[in-house]
Design a protein around this motif. Structure first.
Motif, PDB file in Angstrom:
ATOM      1  N   ARG A 368       0.833  -1.209   0.000  1.00  0.00           N
ATOM      2  CA  ARG A 368       0.000   0.000   0.000  1.00  0.00           C
ATOM      3  C   ARG A 368       0.871   1.264   0.000  1.00  0.00           C
ATOM      4  O   ARG A 368       0.598   2.219  -0.712  1.00  0.00           O
ATOM      5  CB  ARG A 368      -0.910  -0.024   1.223  1.00  0.00           C
ATOM      6  N   ILE A 369       1.942   1.237   0.815  1.00  0.00           N
ATOM      7  CA  ILE A 369       2.829   2.413   0.875  1.00  0.00           C
ATOM      8  C   ILE A 369       3.488   2.668  -0.479  1.00  0.00           C
ATOM      9  O   ILE A 369       3.586   3.808  -0.943  1.00  0.00           O
ATOM     10  CB  ILE A 369       3.895   2.215   1.979  1.00  0.00           C
ATOM     11  N   ILE A 370       3.950   1.546  -1.102  1.00  0.00           N
ATOM     12  CA  ILE A 370       4.577   1.707  -2.434  1.00  0.00           C
ATOM     13  C   ILE A 370       3.571   2.282  -3.426  1.00  0.00           C
ATOM     14  O   ILE A 370       3.893   3.171  -4.227  1.00  0.00           O
ATOM     15  CB  ILE A 370       5.127   0.355  -2.917  1.00  0.00           C
ATOM     16  N   ARG A 371       2.308   1.798  -3.364  1.00  0.00           N
ATOM     17  CA  ARG A 371       1.299   2.319  -4.280  1.00  0.00           C
ATOM     18  C   ARG A 371       1.018   3.800  -4.026  1.00  0.00           C
ATOM     19  O   ARG A 371       0.930   4.604  -4.947  1.00  0.00           O
ATOM     20  CB  ARG A 371       0.010   1.499  -4.137  1.00  0.00           C
ATOM     21  N   GLU A 372       0.874   4.163  -2.735  1.00  0.00           N
ATOM     22  CA  GLU A 372       0.554   5.547  -2.411  1.00  0.00           C
ATOM     23  C   GLU A 372       1.687   6.495  -2.825  1.00  0.00           C
ATOM     24  O   GLU A 372       1.442   7.585  -3.350  1.00  0.00           O
ATOM     25  CB  GLU A 372       0.284   5.677  -0.904  1.00  0.00           C
ATOM     26  N   GLU A 373       2.929   6.077  -2.568  1.00  0.00           N
ATOM     27  CA  GLU A 373       4.057   6.929  -2.946  1.00  0.00           C
ATOM     28  C   GLU A 373       4.171   7.038  -4.474  1.00  0.00           C
ATOM     29  O   GLU A 373       4.555   8.080  -5.004  1.00  0.00           O
ATOM     30  CB  GLU A 373       5.359   6.388  -2.351  1.00  0.00           C
ATOM     31  N   SER A 374       3.826   5.937  -5.144  1.00  0.00           N
ATOM     32  CA  SER A 374       3.817   5.983  -6.613  1.00  0.00           C
ATOM     33  C   SER A 374       2.761   6.962  -7.106  1.00  0.00           C
ATOM     34  O   SER A 374       2.994   7.742  -8.058  1.00  0.00           O
ATOM     35  CB  SER A 374       3.564   4.586  -7.184  1.00  0.00           C
ATOM     36  N   GLU A 375       1.582   6.924  -6.482  1.00  0.00           N
ATOM     37  CA  GLU A 375       0.521   7.865  -6.873  1.00  0.00           C
ATOM     38  C   GLU A 375       0.938   9.306  -6.575  1.00  0.00           C
ATOM     39  O   GLU A 375       0.635  10.225  -7.339  1.00  0.00           O
ATOM     40  CB  GLU A 375      -0.770   7.521  -6.117  1.00  0.00           C
ATOM     41  N   ARG A 376       1.650   9.481  -5.436  1.00  0.00           N
ATOM     42  CA  ARG A 376       2.135  10.813  -5.105  1.00  0.00           C
ATOM     43  C   ARG A 376       3.124  11.303  -6.154  1.00  0.00           C
ATOM     44  O   ARG A 376       3.086  12.468  -6.587  1.00  0.00           O
ATOM     45  CB  ARG A 376       2.796  10.759  -3.733  1.00  0.00           C
ATOM     46  N   GLU A 413     -13.025   9.131  -3.253  1.00  0.00           N
ATOM     47  CA  GLU A 413     -12.917   7.767  -2.738  1.00  0.00           C
ATOM     48  C   GLU A 413     -11.492   7.250  -2.869  1.00  0.00           C
ATOM     49  O   GLU A 413     -10.973   6.570  -1.988  1.00  0.00           O
ATOM     50  CB  GLU A 413     -13.890   6.837  -3.471  1.00  0.00           C
ATOM     51  N   SER A 414     -10.846   7.582  -3.992  1.00  0.00           N
ATOM     52  CA  SER A 414      -9.474   7.116  -4.193  1.00  0.00           C
ATOM     53  C   SER A 414      -8.499   7.776  -3.227  1.00  0.00           C
ATOM     54  O   SER A 414      -7.396   7.277  -3.004  1.00  0.00           O
ATOM     55  CB  SER A 414      -9.035   7.384  -5.640  1.00  0.00           C
ATOM     56  N   ARG A 416      -9.639   8.893  -0.080  1.00  0.00           N
ATOM     57  CA  ARG A 416     -10.233   8.885   1.254  1.00  0.00           C
ATOM     58  C   ARG A 416      -9.308   8.233   2.289  1.00  0.00           C
ATOM     59  O   ARG A 416      -9.194   8.715   3.416  1.00  0.00           O
ATOM     60  CB  ARG A 416     -11.580   8.141   1.221  1.00  0.00           C
ATOM     61  N   PHE A 417      -8.660   7.145   1.880  1.00  0.00           N
ATOM     62  CA  PHE A 417      -7.806   6.432   2.839  1.00  0.00           C
ATOM     63  C   PHE A 417      -6.673   7.336   3.352  1.00  0.00           C
ATOM     64  O   PHE A 417      -6.378   7.377   4.542  1.00  0.00           O
ATOM     65  CB  PHE A 417      -7.217   5.166   2.182  1.00  0.00           C
ATOM     66  N   GLN A 418      -6.043   8.075   2.411  1.00  0.00           N
ATOM     67  CA  GLN A 418      -4.946   8.965   2.801  1.00  0.00           C
ATOM     68  C   GLN A 418      -5.452  10.063   3.728  1.00  0.00           C
ATOM     69  O   GLN A 418      -4.764  10.461   4.672  1.00  0.00           O
ATOM     70  CB  GLN A 418      -4.300   9.588   1.555  1.00  0.00           C
ATOM     71  N   ILE A 419      -6.685  10.566   3.465  1.00  0.00           N
ATOM     72  CA  ILE A 419      -7.273  11.596   4.334  1.00  0.00           C
ATOM     73  C   ILE A 419      -7.458  11.050   5.747  1.00  0.00           C
ATOM     74  O   ILE A 419      -7.096  11.692   6.737  1.00  0.00           O
ATOM     75  CB  ILE A 419      -8.616  12.073   3.752  1.00  0.00           C
ATOM     76  N   GLN A 420      -8.001   9.849   5.829  1.00  0.00           N
ATOM     77  CA  GLN A 420      -8.253   9.249   7.142  1.00  0.00           C
ATOM     78  C   GLN A 420      -6.965   8.888   7.848  1.00  0.00           C
ATOM     79  O   GLN A 420      -6.863   9.025   9.072  1.00  0.00           O
ATOM     80  CB  GLN A 420      -9.152   8.036   6.978  1.00  0.00           C
ATOM     81  N   GLN A 421      -5.961   8.412   7.088  1.00  0.00           N
ATOM     82  CA  GLN A 421      -4.695   8.043   7.689  1.00  0.00           C
ATOM     83  C   GLN A 421      -4.005   9.237   8.350  1.00  0.00           C
ATOM     84  O   GLN A 421      -3.250   9.079   9.304  1.00  0.00           O
ATOM     85  CB  GLN A 421      -3.759   7.440   6.641  1.00  0.00           C
ATOM     86  N   ASN A 422      -4.275  10.445   7.808  1.00  0.00           N
ATOM     87  CA  ASN A 422      -3.685  11.660   8.371  1.00  0.00           C
ATOM     88  C   ASN A 422      -4.521  12.234   9.512  1.00  0.00           C
ATOM     89  O   ASN A 422      -4.230  13.323  10.009  1.00  0.00           O
ATOM     90  CB  ASN A 422      -3.503  12.716   7.283  1.00  0.00           C
TER      91      ASN A 422
END
Length: 560
Positions: A368-376, A413-414, A416-422
């Motif tokens: 998940r972290i690799i995916r999120e950083e890739s999206e970033r 929605e895509s 939302r997880f990052q918003i909640q994680q923060n």
């Protein structure tokens, strides 16, 4: 698809600098050439005009002498000989005066014979007053001729050596109501031997001089081409007055009584007369002052224009220097922004590769972290690429009918997880009556994510993000609210400039490219809309993207 040329910031800056410097400089150069062509200095113009005036007066006196001689020459040639019979002499004088009504009387004097024969103008024989004045004048001139005959004869004989045959005397007779000018031309009649003292004389009619001869002379002088002087829009006027009295005796045009610019006293044909000349209603000094004043005004205006150009140049150069600094900061920030996710991706990838994880949950977390950083990374690179296309005027949009509510919901929605994680509280409010809108899906989604990402970055204690989509007054508004650090009113417009970042310490502690809001505004305007901001320090911010419902189909070209 055809593309239209658009002004880039660089081109606009260069054009501004050219107009700010080249145009005023060209205006100054053109004015200087014009000024040098027409006049070097106002004092030089005054001197030149006065020289022209003096030349005109010289020409006027010369013409008066020639005209007077032209009138007297046939009279002199027809004058009788004093050896003739007294009655015959008188008849010849009468005939001369009949042919030349411009003369008041004529006479001849022979010193050896002590003979003086005179005749008044026959045309005035019935005018007793004129005859009385005429006889008085004849008596005066007769006395003068008897006393000065030898001297006058010698003078005329000396003049004949220079082909001049007539001498003139003139003066003023003081009357009760006005002064009367008298003028006598004397000469040696033809056929008189050199050993004899014989003089002929004719007197100009004062009225003829005042009403005909002198006005015609001035008109002739003023209408002839005597250099630059006569080409002036305001033509000069002339006046003749007694040499010892400035009161006008004969005037041309509208002499306003002001002081003459130049004067000349007649020395040849009309002694004791002075001719004066000036412009109507204005003096040469006034003209010089007006010219200098106009020059100062023009030069002042051009100087202000030049100063404005220099200031504009300074502002643009300062702006370019500031932009260069911001670009340098941008490179540093982007380098950091790229380095951090790349380092995380590399770290977690190496960990996965070495197989050091003991549980499936850890594997999922690392993926998940690799995916999120890739999206970033993808979002950052997309922002940079979009900015590069916009700055070069090559950005294109693909407009299509879009369910904006579904687009906003799926984008959130895509993320939302990052918003909640923060640790952010999140509120989504999408109105059900949103009609289809022609937009570029990717561009609108990127605008929304940029606004949400800013809310994540620049919030301290109160972590809240609210997103609303609603319809109002013919447009659809996409609104993003937060309770973060806020923005001072003085910076509301600046935050949409490329590379600009607010002065709040928290902003500078958070790495960013400074491109997000610039892209949001460009995207909104490309859709025919606008982005609005409501914010104040420590009270959060609200950004609203307003998209018109009736915006015509786009060509797909970027708006510069």
């Amino acid at each position: 698809m055809s593309k239209k040329w658009r002004l880039t910031e660089r081109t606009r800056t260069l054009l501004t600098l050219e107009f700010a410097i080249v145009l005023p400089a060209a205006a100054l150069l053109g004015f200087s050439i014009w000024n040098l062509k027409h006049i070097q200095r106002s004092e030089a113009v005054e001197a030149a005009i006065r020289r022209d005036f003096a030349q005109v007066l010289y020409v006027a006196e010369k013409k008066s002498w020639h005209k007077a001689n032209d009138l007297i020459t046939p009279v002199r040639k027809a004058f009788p000989d004093s050896e003739e019979d007294h009655v015959l002499i008188k008849d010849k004088l009468k005939d001369i005066l009949i042919d030349h009504p411009e003369f008041a009387y004529a006479l001849i004097y022979d010193k050896q014979k002590n003979l003086l024969v005179s005749r008044g103008q026959p045309g005035h024989d019935d005018d007793e007053e004129f005859c009385a004045i005429e006889q008085e004048s004849i008596n005066a001139i007769s006395s003068w001729l008897r006393a000065e005959a030898s001297t006058l004869t010698a003078r005329v004989r000396a003049m004949q050596k220079e082909d001049e045959f007539v001498a003139f005397e003139g003066g003023w007779v003081l009357g009760e109501n006005q002064h009367t000018y008298w003028n006598v031309a004397y000469f040696i009649p033809p056929g008189v031997s050199k050993d004899r003292v014989v003089l002929g004389a004719v007197a100009f009619d004062s009225s003829y001089l005042r009403e005909t001869f002198l006005p015609a002379l001035m008109k002739d002088v003023l209408t002839s081409k005597n250099g630059v002087l006569m080409a002036e829009e305001n033509p000069p006027v002339m006046m003749i007055h007694p040499s010892k009295d400035p009161t006008p005796w004969v005037m041309s045009g509208n002499w306003d009584g002001a002081k003459a610019e130049a004067e000349r006293t007649f020395e040849w044909a009309f002694p004791n007369l002075t001719m004066a000349i000036k412009y109507q209603g204005v003096t040469v000094a006034d003209m010089g002052s007006r010219f200098a004043r106009n020059n100062y005004i023009i030069l002042g205006a051009l100087s202000v224009f030049m100063i404005g150009g220099i200031w504009l140049t300074y502002r643009n150069i300062s702006r370019e220097m500031n932009l260069a600094r911001l670009k340098s900061d941008f490179v540093a920030n982007v380098s950091h922004e790229l380095r951090t996710p790349l380092a995380l991706i590399r770290l977690y990838a190496e960990t996965l590769e070495l197989g050091r994880l003991s549980s499936q949950e850890k594997y999922q977390e690392y993926f998940r972290i690799i995916r999120e950083e890739s999206e970033r990374l993808t979002a950052l690179i997309n922002n940079i690429l979009d900015f590069s296309r916009i700055d070069a005027g090559r950005k294109e949009y693909e407009f299509q009918e879009t369910n904006l509510a579904e687009l906003v919901h799926s984008t959130l929605e895509s993320y939302r997880f990052q918003i909640q994680q923060n640790g952010f509280g999140f509120e989504e409010n999408i109105s059900p009556d949103i009609p289809p809108v022609r937009v570029d899906r990717e561009a609108i989604a990127r605008s929304l994510l940029n606004l949400v990402n800013n809310a994540l970055k620049y919030s301290k204690d109160q972590k809240y993000i609210g997103v609303s989509l609603y319809r109002v007054n013919g447009s659809v508004n996409l609104e993003v609210r937060d309770r973060g650090i806020g923005i001072a009113a003085s910076e509301h417009e600046k935050i949409f400039e490329k590379f600009y970042r607010c002065g709040d310490p928290l902003v500078h502690n958070v790495k960013g490219s400074g491109l997000g809001l610039s892209l949001v505004r460009h995207i909104a305007r490309a859709h025919g809309g606008e982005v609005l901001v409501e914010s104040s320090p420590d009270k959060g911010s609200k950004f609203t993207i307003a998209l018109p419902l009736d915006h015509p189909s786009q060509t797909g070209e970027a708006i510069a």
